[in-house]
Design an enzyme around this catalytic site. Structure first.
Site, PDB file in Angstrom:
ATOM      1  CD  GLU A  58      38.523  28.737  40.459  1.00  0.00           C
ATOM      2  OE1 GLU A  58      37.339  28.685  40.870  1.00  0.00           O
ATOM      3  OE2 GLU A  58      38.822  28.740  39.256  1.00  0.00           O
ATOM      4  CD  GLU A  82      33.838  36.229  32.375  1.00  0.00           C
ATOM      5  OE1 GLU A  82      34.692  35.386  32.727  1.00  0.00           O
ATOM      6  OE2 GLU A  82      33.242  36.949  33.195  1.00  0.00           O
ATOM      7  CE  LYS A 119      26.266  38.691  40.138  1.00  0.00           C
ATOM      8  NZ  LYS A 119      26.156  39.029  38.722  1.00  0.00           N
ATOM      9  CE  LYS A 129      32.800  29.335  36.818  1.00  0.00           C
ATOM     10  NZ  LYS A 129      31.747  30.262  37.244  1.00  0.00           N
ATOM     11  N   GLY A 187      29.819  40.364  37.392  1.00  0.00           N
ATOM     12  CA  GLY A 187      31.092  40.227  38.110  1.00  0.00           C
ATOM     13  C   GLY A 187      32.190  41.100  37.525  1.00  0.00           C
ATOM     14  NE  ARG A 188      31.709  40.181  31.130  1.00  0.00           N
ATOM     15  CZ  ARG A 188      30.840  39.190  31.267  1.00  0.00           C
ATOM     16  NH1 ARG A 188      30.970  38.334  32.249  1.00  0.00           N
ATOM     17  NH2 ARG A 188      29.827  39.054  30.411  1.00  0.00           N
ATOM     18  CG  HIS A 231      62.802  47.947  24.946  1.00  0.00           C
ATOM     19  ND1 HIS A 231      63.950  48.287  24.265  1.00  0.00           N
ATOM     20  CD2 HIS A 231      62.277  49.106  25.412  1.00  0.00           C
ATOM     21  CE1 HIS A 231      64.126  49.605  24.342  1.00  0.00           C
ATOM     22  NE2 HIS A 231      63.123  50.125  25.026  1.00  0.00           N
TER      23      HIS A 231
HETATM   24  O1  LIG Z   1      32.427  36.503  42.153  1.00  0.00           O
HETATM   25  P1  LIG Z   1      32.273  35.061  41.870  1.00  0.00           P
HETATM   26  O2  LIG Z   1      30.861  34.595  41.931  1.00  0.00           O
HETATM   27  O3  LIG Z   1      33.157  34.245  42.792  1.00  0.00           O
HETATM   28  O4  LIG Z   1      32.731  34.784  40.389  1.00  0.00           O
HETATM   29  C1  LIG Z   1      34.021  35.082  39.938  1.00  0.00           C
HETATM   30  C2  LIG Z   1      34.113  35.152  38.443  1.00  0.00           C
HETATM   31  O5  LIG Z   1      33.670  33.948  37.836  1.00  0.00           O
HETATM   32  C3  LIG Z   1      32.969  34.220  36.625  1.00  0.00           C
HETATM   33  O6  LIG Z   1      31.624  33.986  36.836  1.00  0.00           O
HETATM   34  C4  LIG Z   1      33.403  33.333  35.506  1.00  0.00           C
HETATM   35  O7  LIG Z   1      34.767  33.344  35.304  1.00  0.00           O
HETATM   36  C5  LIG Z   1      33.241  35.706  36.379  1.00  0.00           C
HETATM   37  O8  LIG Z   1      32.312  36.295  35.572  1.00  0.00           O
HETATM   38  C6  LIG Z   1      33.292  36.217  37.773  1.00  0.00           C
HETATM   39  O9  LIG Z   1      33.865  37.485  37.812  1.00  0.00           O
END
Ligand SMILES: O=P(O)(O)OC[C@H]1O[C@](O)(CO)[C@@H](O)[C@@H]1O
Length: 520
Positions: A206, A346, A200, A489, A260-261, A377
């Protein structure tokens, strides 16, 4: 229109619930079933192809009525209307919360319609082979590179809808762990692989690290000019995507009013559309929209997300339950819990209310679980005989997809039997010794759905989305921000400097300092 700011503990219903809790906390559900032959019928909701049984809960009519009073006093109806109206209910980020608008085909924003058309045309071409890699070969593998909401949703859906999947192989690269990236690339052929970078913000460490590593790997044998045949991106940050080198026709937009979620319904679901075809992707969205309408239009007492949310609040805030468990009896749903953990935790892992005050009561529940029967189990022992009260959702399907009746009967028998065992325990039975005593009286909901289809899956996920929103409204917190993940972060950046420069002079904490030094 904005969200109300009512402290739940100051409502009349909260005091009523406290008093009521003292009266019924030791009552057994079994005796309520015996006294009331209509309990299961009354405490269940039939909607579309869903049957939701919430009768095996430590509630009676009075509990429900007080919970509905609490929802009214908290202004739940006003909050639901505010969300759907597009008001900026994510006040701390100044944003509307409109993931529901992504699936409202009758009333769709032009930019959403346009993006869906682009998803359709792109996924059709990749599936039918008219989209060619740089050397003219059709695509065989699609790799989604993203994390959090840009990974968990599409990964979970692709797994859940595997039965409907076409010939394309889908892969998900999420963790910044280089071993994960290199393992994922090991079997891929550059000439037939399509990478979709999903972020987003397009600033997530990452995802950008992984995307750069993948691009370097791609360029080991391919040229810059080939990138446009093998890389696409989904983001709100269109400038950063272009800078990365992705051509504009391969860029899919998303919008700030989609968290995002909650974004799998947007172009974040591009890998889903590729894996199962656009029609199934659209059915998923339509299923979610059906649940949106149910949530928006149904009175609280017949409203599935509202009822489930209020019951969950009852255990969280009155029984002191710290967690709740989700157990889908379908191996296809084995990534559902991880997906819901982000959505729920979250969103509702907050300790400051909408007035900016530290809350004096419990908020977000810890959500965990795994698929049945495997879970039986593994950790069910603790739910049956441990010291904690863990309300559990059982999700199951009346019909299997391959029609293996023998297996399906056993799967369902286990699911239903567990809810009964948790309810009854060995209460009133003669047992050989105290080790064999099951206390019973353990609460469960059973969500029985006709069949796992894109549509029913969409409804199921939307059900949990609305449930978490209702809980956030009651707890008077902002469910749609996530400031808590930002500090980590920031510190990761400082720590990375220390590791890269092999210097801890700017690291203040003694423990972290030693850890960094030991890693050299
Ligand atoms: O889509 P992006 O901006 O890479 O963010 C990834 C994720 O990082 C967060 O902002 C925090 O973990 C989430 O809400 C989001 O889904």
């Amino acid at each position: 229109m904005s969200l109300p700011k009512t402290d739940p503990t100051k409502t009349k219903a909260w005091s009523g619930l406290l008093e009521h809790f003292e009266q019924i906390k030791s009552e057994r559900m079994q005796s309520w079933f015996e006294a009331d032959p209509d309990r299961a019928e009354r405490m269940s909701i039939t909607w579309a192809d869903f049957y939701v049984d919430y009768s095996k809960n430590r509630i009676n009519d009075k509990t429900l009525s007080l919970l509905f009073d609490m929802a009214n006093e908290a202004g739940l109806k006003q909050a639901i209307d505010a969300q759907f109206s597009g008001a900026e209910i994510n006040e701390t980020e100044g944003r509307a919360v409109l993931h529901t608008a992504l699936r409202d085909f009758g009333n769709m924003k032009p930019e959403v319609k346009e993006t869906l058309a682009k998803i359709k045309s792109f996924s059709d071409k990749v599936i039918n082979g008219s989209w060619k890699g740089a050397s003219g070969k059709p695509i065989t593998d699609v790799v989604n590179i993203g994390i959090g909401g840009s990974d968990l949703g599409p990964d979970m859906i692709c797994e859940a809808l595997k039965y409907y999947q076409n010939h394309l192989n889908v892969h998900f690269i999420s963790n910044v762990d280089g071993d994960h990236v290199m393992e994922s690339l090991k079997t891929l052929d550059r000439e037939t692989t399509l990478f979709i970078i999903v972020s987003k913000t397009f600033t997530t460490q990452e995802t950008l690290t992984n995307a750069n590593t993948v691009r370097s790997w791609f360029l080991e044998t391919m040229n810059e000019a080939d990138v446009k045949h093998h890389f696409a991106a989904v983001s709100t940050n269109l400038d950063a995507v272009s800078e990365f080198g992705i051509s504009s026709e391969n860029i899919f937009p998303m919008w700030n009013w989609v968290g995002g979620r909650f974004s799998l319904w947007s172009a974040v679901g591009l890998s889903v559309a590729c894996a199962v075809g656009y029609k199934n992707f659209e059915d998923l969205l339509r299923g979610a929209h059906n649940m949106d309408r149910h949530f928006q239009e149904t009175d609280f007492n017949g409203n599935i997300p509202v009822v489930l949310a209020l019951i969950s609040v009852w255990y969280n805030n009155f029984f002191g339950s710290e967690s709740e468990c989700i157990v889908p009896y379908s191996q296809y749903l084995n990534k559902l819990v991880a997906y819901l953990q982000q959505g729920i935790m979250e969103s509702n892992g907050k300790s400051v209310d909408r007035n900016g005050e530290v809350v004096s009561y419990q908020t977000g529940t810890i959500v965990w679980g795994s698929t049945g029967t495997n879970a039986q189990h593994a950790f069910f022992q603790l739910i049956h005989q441990g010291t904690k009260l863990i309300p559990t959702d059982f999700i199951c399907f009346a019909h299997s997809l391959f029609g293996k009746t023998d297996h399906q009967n056993k799967l369902l028998a286990n699911c239903f039997a567990q809810t009964e065992a948790l309810l009854q325990g060995t209460y009133g039975m003669e047992v050989e010794n105290s080790f064999k005593i099951f206390e019973g009286n353990k609460p469960t909901n059973t969500i029985l759905i006709q069949k796992l289809t894109p549509q029913s899956l969409g409804s199921l996920i939307a059900m949990y989305e609305h449930k978490l929103f209702v809980q956030g409204v009651i707890w008077n917190i902002y469910s749609y921000d996530q400031w808590g993940v930002e500090l980590g972060k920031k510190l990761a950046k400082n720590t990375l400097d220390a590791i890269e420069n092999k210097s801890t002079s700017n690291t203040t904490n003694a423990s972290t300092k030693r850890l960094i030094n030991k890693s050299f």
